[in-house]
Enzyme design. Structure first.
Site, short mmCIF file in Angstrom:
data_model
loop_
_atom_site.label_atom_id
_atom_site.label_comp_id
_atom_site.label_asym_id
_atom_site.label_seq_id
_atom_site.Cartn_x
_atom_site.Cartn_y
_atom_site.Cartn_z
N ARG A 33 -11.40 31.72 3.83
CA ARG A 33 -10.27 31.32 2.99
C ARG A 33 -9.28 32.46 2.80
O ARG A 33 -8.25 32.26 2.17
CB ARG A 33 -10.79 30.92 1.61
CG ARG A 33 -10.91 29.40 1.40
CD ARG A 33 -11.59 29.24 0.08
NE ARG A 33 -11.33 28.03 -0.64
CZ ARG A 33 -12.12 26.97 -0.61
NH1 ARG A 33 -13.14 26.90 0.21
NH2 ARG A 33 -11.86 25.94 -1.40
N ARG A 73 -17.19 16.83 -10.31
CA ARG A 73 -16.68 18.20 -10.24
C ARG A 73 -15.59 18.41 -11.29
O ARG A 73 -14.58 17.72 -11.28
CB ARG A 73 -16.10 18.49 -8.85
CG ARG A 73 -17.16 18.66 -7.80
CD ARG A 73 -16.54 18.88 -6.42
NE ARG A 73 -15.62 20.00 -6.35
CZ ARG A 73 -15.13 20.47 -5.21
NH1 ARG A 73 -15.48 19.92 -4.05
NH2 ARG A 73 -14.30 21.49 -5.22
N ARG A 110 -5.69 25.25 -7.36
CA ARG A 110 -6.40 25.29 -6.06
C ARG A 110 -5.43 25.08 -4.90
O ARG A 110 -5.57 25.70 -3.85
CB ARG A 110 -7.52 24.23 -6.04
CG ARG A 110 -8.69 24.63 -6.95
CD ARG A 110 -9.51 23.44 -7.37
NE ARG A 110 -10.23 22.82 -6.30
CZ ARG A 110 -10.60 21.53 -6.29
NH1 ARG A 110 -10.29 20.74 -7.31
NH2 ARG A 110 -11.27 21.03 -5.28
P1 AMP Z 1 -14.43 23.74 -2.14
O1 AMP Z 1 -15.65 22.93 -2.32
O2 AMP Z 1 -14.28 24.26 -0.73
O3 AMP Z 1 -13.19 23.05 -2.64
O4 AMP Z 1 -14.61 25.05 -3.04
C1 AMP Z 1 -14.75 24.96 -4.44
C2 AMP Z 1 -14.60 26.34 -5.06
O5 AMP Z 1 -15.62 27.22 -4.57
C3 AMP Z 1 -13.29 27.06 -4.78
O6 AMP Z 1 -12.25 26.65 -5.65
C4 AMP Z 1 -13.68 28.51 -4.97
O7 AMP Z 1 -13.80 28.84 -6.35
C5 AMP Z 1 -15.10 28.54 -4.39
N1 AMP Z 1 -15.09 28.83 -2.93
C6 AMP Z 1 -15.54 28.01 -1.94
N2 AMP Z 1 -15.42 28.59 -0.75
C7 AMP Z 1 -14.88 29.82 -0.97
C8 AMP Z 1 -14.49 30.90 -0.14
N3 AMP Z 1 -14.64 30.84 1.21
N4 AMP Z 1 -13.97 32.00 -0.72
C9 AMP Z 1 -13.82 32.09 -2.05
N5 AMP Z 1 -14.15 31.11 -2.89
C10 AMP Z 1 -14.68 29.98 -2.37
#
Ligand code: AMP
Length: 189
Positions: free
Chosen positions: A89, A134, A146
């Protein structure tokens, strides 16, 4: 072995499409978001460390994420290939992934960017909140955060991977099966 990264904003359908690819082709799914949520649920130190970031829609620090991915890659040395979903990311994470894969003699074959307009993301995330449980989907301010973090930190990776000639853009709007067909064409599978 086919290893690829799924890039795309929150709500672009990376998880949904990954599930279909796993069922059809047996990939191993490395979703950092899923892993953090599982760690949080089990009350592990890693989960507790990540909690504040997840709740506020901010990124977990790079070193924490990279360390976690290193461990997961070690744990699954032999397989059909990895889907990296929600990782990398940031530029730091992308460089770390390149170095990690190279050290293991594994290629990063491709990067798919699922493109979805912001207005549709907002609708999808609000709808998903009804079933995902969530808290970061249920709060409009966190959704905006986000999307902003994605645009600022993650979208620039398209340049990084374009330079490596690995980037394919896939329109992420339409019926799930239609999008899936586009993804299969992009991956030549
Ligand atoms: P997601 O399920 O991919 O939408 O991720 C949910 C949350 O997890 C994000 O808003 C971040 O807080 C954290 N997160 C997930 N993947 C990453 C990553 N590669 N780097 C940093 N934070 C992450």
């Amino acid at each position: 072995m086919l290893n690829f990264v799924f890039l795309g904003p929150p709500g672009s359908g990376k998880g949904t499409q990954s599930a279909k690819l796993i069922e059809d082709f047996g990939f191993i799914h490395l979703s950092t978001g899923d892993i953090f949520r599982a760690e949080l649920k089990s009350g592990s130190p890693l989960g507790l460390e990540a909690k504040g970031y997840l709740d506020s829609g901010q990124l977990v620090p790079d070193e924490v994420v990279v360390r976690m991915i290193e461990q997961k890659l070690d744990a699954n040395a032999h397989n059909a290939g990895y889907i990296f979903d929600g990782f990398p990311r940031t530029q730091v994470q992308a460089e770390a992934l390149d170095a990690l894969l190279e050290s293991k003699g594994m290629p990063l074959n491709q990067v798919l960017l699922l493109e979805v307009p912001d207005a549709i993301l907002r609708e999808r995330l609000t709808e998903r909140a009804k079933t995902s449980g969530r808290s970061d989907d249920a709060n409009p301010e966190i959704i905006e955060k986000r999307i902003r973090v994605y645009q600022q930190e993650t979208l620039p990776l398209t340049d990084y991977y374009s330079k490596q000639e690995k980037l394919s853009r896939v329109p992420g709007v339409g019926h799930i099966d239609e999008i899936y067909a586009r993804i299969r064409i992009a991956l030549s599978i």
